[in-house]
Design an enzyme around this catalytic site. Sequence first.
Site, mmCIF file in Angstrom:
data_model
loop_
_atom_site.group_PDB
_atom_site.id
_atom_site.type_symbol
_atom_site.label_atom_id
_atom_site.label_comp_id
_atom_site.label_asym_id
_atom_site.label_seq_id
_atom_site.Cartn_x
_atom_site.Cartn_y
_atom_site.Cartn_z
ATOM 1 N N CYS A 1 -5.887 2.248 -3.908
ATOM 2 C CA CYS A 1 -5.332 2.862 -2.715
ATOM 3 C C CYS A 1 -6.276 3.977 -2.254
ATOM 4 O O CYS A 1 -6.322 5.036 -2.885
ATOM 5 C CB CYS A 1 -3.940 3.425 -3.057
ATOM 6 S SG CYS A 1 -2.996 3.853 -1.624
ATOM 7 N N CYS B 1 0.823 -1.215 0.000
ATOM 8 C CA CYS B 1 0.000 0.000 0.000
ATOM 9 C C CYS B 1 0.858 1.267 0.000
ATOM 10 O O CYS B 1 1.090 1.882 1.053
ATOM 11 C CB CYS B 1 -0.951 0.036 1.189
ATOM 12 S SG CYS B 1 -2.166 1.361 0.990
HETATM 13 C C1 LIG Z 1 -0.497 -0.245 6.918
HETATM 14 C C2 LIG Z 1 -1.080 -0.952 5.743
HETATM 15 C C3 LIG Z 1 -2.117 -0.368 5.044
HETATM 16 C C4 LIG Z 1 -2.676 -1.016 3.952
HETATM 17 N N1 LIG Z 1 -3.721 -0.420 3.293
HETATM 18 C C5 LIG Z 1 -4.322 -1.048 2.277
HETATM 19 C C6 LIG Z 1 -5.472 -0.484 1.644
HETATM 20 O O1 LIG Z 1 -5.945 0.595 2.012
HETATM 21 N N2 LIG Z 1 -6.047 -1.162 0.619
HETATM 22 C C7 LIG Z 1 -5.557 -2.369 0.201
HETATM 23 O O2 LIG Z 1 -6.164 -2.953 -0.699
HETATM 24 N N3 LIG Z 1 -4.451 -2.928 0.762
HETATM 25 C C8 LIG Z 1 -3.829 -2.301 1.794
HETATM 26 N N4 LIG Z 1 -2.729 -2.878 2.390
HETATM 27 C C9 LIG Z 1 -2.040 -4.025 1.761
HETATM 28 C C10 LIG Z 1 -2.704 -5.370 1.969
HETATM 29 O O3 LIG Z 1 -3.028 -5.586 3.308
HETATM 30 C C11 LIG Z 1 -1.760 -6.465 1.457
HETATM 31 O O4 LIG Z 1 -1.384 -6.154 0.129
HETATM 32 C C12 LIG Z 1 -2.418 -7.834 1.488
HETATM 33 O O5 LIG Z 1 -2.677 -8.212 2.814
HETATM 34 C C13 LIG Z 1 -1.530 -8.866 0.779
HETATM 35 O O6 LIG Z 1 -2.051 -10.149 0.940
HETATM 36 P P1 LIG Z 1 -1.061 -11.418 0.960
HETATM 37 O O7 LIG Z 1 -1.922 -12.583 1.219
HETATM 38 O O8 LIG Z 1 -0.185 -11.374 -0.231
HETATM 39 O O9 LIG Z 1 -0.117 -11.146 2.209
HETATM 40 P P2 LIG Z 1 -0.521 -11.192 3.737
HETATM 41 O O10 LIG Z 1 -1.956 -10.802 3.905
HETATM 42 O O11 LIG Z 1 0.508 -10.407 4.460
HETATM 43 O O12 LIG Z 1 -0.418 -12.731 4.134
HETATM 44 C C14 LIG Z 1 0.769 -13.472 4.047
HETATM 45 C C15 LIG Z 1 0.627 -14.670 4.981
HETATM 46 O O13 LIG Z 1 1.721 -15.563 4.779
HETATM 47 C C16 LIG Z 1 2.141 -16.042 6.044
HETATM 48 N N5 LIG Z 1 3.544 -16.470 5.945
HETATM 49 C C17 LIG Z 1 4.655 -15.710 6.044
HETATM 50 N N6 LIG Z 1 5.745 -16.467 5.908
HETATM 51 C C18 LIG Z 1 5.326 -17.738 5.728
HETATM 52 C C19 LIG Z 1 5.998 -18.974 5.536
HETATM 53 N N7 LIG Z 1 7.334 -19.051 5.516
HETATM 54 N N8 LIG Z 1 5.250 -20.085 5.394
HETATM 55 C C20 LIG Z 1 3.887 -20.035 5.407
HETATM 56 N N9 LIG Z 1 3.205 -18.878 5.597
HETATM 57 C C21 LIG Z 1 3.915 -17.742 5.740
HETATM 58 C C22 LIG Z 1 1.928 -14.863 6.973
HETATM 59 O O14 LIG Z 1 1.822 -15.298 8.330
HETATM 60 C C23 LIG Z 1 0.634 -14.275 6.447
HETATM 61 O O15 LIG Z 1 -0.504 -14.789 7.089
HETATM 62 C C24 LIG Z 1 -2.169 -2.272 3.531
HETATM 63 C C25 LIG Z 1 -1.128 -2.877 4.249
HETATM 64 C C26 LIG Z 1 -0.587 -2.241 5.348
HETATM 65 C C27 LIG Z 1 0.523 -2.914 6.117
#
Ligand SMILES: Cc1cc2nc3c(=O)[nH]c(=O)nc-3n(C[C@H](O)[C@H](O)[C@H](O)COP(=O)(O)OP(=O)(O)OC[C@H]3O[C@@H](n4cnc5c(N)ncnc54)[C@H](O)[C@@H]3O)c2cc1C
Length: 420
Positions: A354, A174
């Site tokens: 965003c 983000c």
């Molecule tokens: C402060 C902030 C504000 C944001 N604002 C927005 C917004 O306004 N709008 C929006 O759309 N997005 C926003 N985002 C971004 C959004 O939250 C992420 O892009 C999204 O969560 C990505 O999803 P993901 O599943 O790829 O990663 P994540 O949701 O981070 O999940 C990854 C998972 O993998 C697990 N993991 C890590 N390592 C391992 C491993 N070795 N083995 C197995 N599992 C593992 C973790 O525990 C976690 O549960 C924001 C993020 C932040 C931090």
Amino acid sequence: MSKSSAVVAPGNGPGLTRVIIVGGGAAGITVAAELKRHMAGLDVAIVEPSEAHSYQPGWTLVGAGVFTRRQTERMERSLIPEGVTWIKAAVTAFDPDHNVVSLSDGRALGYDYLVACPGLKIDWDAIQGLKETLGKNGVCSNYRADTAEYTWRLIQGFQGGTALFSQPAMPIKCAGAPQKIMYMMADHLRRRGRLDSSKLKFCLAGEALFGVPFFVPPLQTAVDDYGIDVCYRHNLIAINGPAKAALFSVTDKDGVARDVEMRFDMIHVVPPQTGLDVVRESPLANAAGWIEVDQATLRHVRYENVFSLGDAASTTNAKTAAAVRLQSPVVVANLLAAMQGKAMPKSYDGYGSCPLTVALGKIVLAEFAYGGKVTPSFPLDPRVPRKSMWYLKTKFLPWLYWSHMLKGGTIDIRHRERGW
Ligand SMILES: Cc1cc2nc3c(=O)[nH]c(=O)nc-3n(C[C@H](O)[C@H](O)[C@H](O)COP(=O)(O)OP(=O)(O)OC[C@H]3O[C@@H](n4cnc5c(N)ncnc54)[C@H](O)[C@@H]3O)c2cc1C
């Protein structure tokens, strides 16, 4: 790692194809739910070490006192879709040449298809002194739930002085989040008559307020309106919490760097972000450390039975939950087609979104796709800060996430390129 007798073989039963999903975050849960909806008999397992799951887009609102932290959290157990196995461990190594992942509990897991979505690494160690002082001495960050709560305590108690906001080099989760909280704080201070005695500074490593030029004017208007100083090419490298001093590496237009120290009463820090070590050290990674997939099909460029999405993937979209919502159906459709040896039916256009909180109650909803194409969902000029988009961010999107997206729902909010 070689395939050995210790490897748990693919498939729970005869003839079942096993899909292993690494990471039970936004992407992993959504893909698992959609896969089960399309093919109930599939053997799907999620490898995820955490007990709790966070709605990270809500952390900005926690930092601004709009949400409580509890509103952003659920137990992982409650989100695992019916019929999906939860393997509570972390992946410690990927071996795509043998279709095996190693787990932190010592096991090795075989698969037929892999969906790798373990997110990214927020590199708290990259800023010297940060770990020792984060959560105290006026040093906060919305990139962790607990320190987002501290952000709000600092904002409430701020009696004037200097507040710094850092932003590292891209890519980060983000890209708007480092500045969203700055506008929320500025608005809060103005409402309490404290803005005139405060100096807010946005110190960013890059050279532009936002990566998509179309959305820079409304952000510049907000910066000017609140009287915020913007310091480009300022990269935070060290913090001394007790001394209330932050050290930046500042690069001039000729590329010459020098160190500049700034004093603060409060600093909101966003650390650099990279691929996870376990990804960077694996054959799945590209040179930059992200899982190397085709930008459109989200299939790995070297391993045909591997897909990736979300923050871990090499795609050049904005790393957002909004992107995950659009990527998940693409991964699911293409994975199911791959199982039948068919061509990839769906492609991802790079959509991300965003919601830029330029004031309490007002949002500029930036929606865009690959190449910086502006692709709004609504026929309204997206540069205009709107109350309606505030309701979208605070009410509709959290509902969409918990009650629809993570359940593998089918609501399709159409976005498209429009001209203004
Ligand atoms: C402060 C902030 C504000 C944001 N604002 C927005 C917004 O306004 N709008 C929006 O759309 N997005 C926003 N985002 C971004 C959004 O939250 C992420 O892009 C999204 O969560 C990505 O999803 P993901 O599943 O790829 O990663 P994540 O949701 O981070 O999940 C990854 C998972 O993998 C697990 N993991 C890590 N390592 C391992 C491993 N070795 N083995 C197995 N599992 C593992 C973790 O525990 C976690 O549960 C924001 C993020 C932040 C931090």
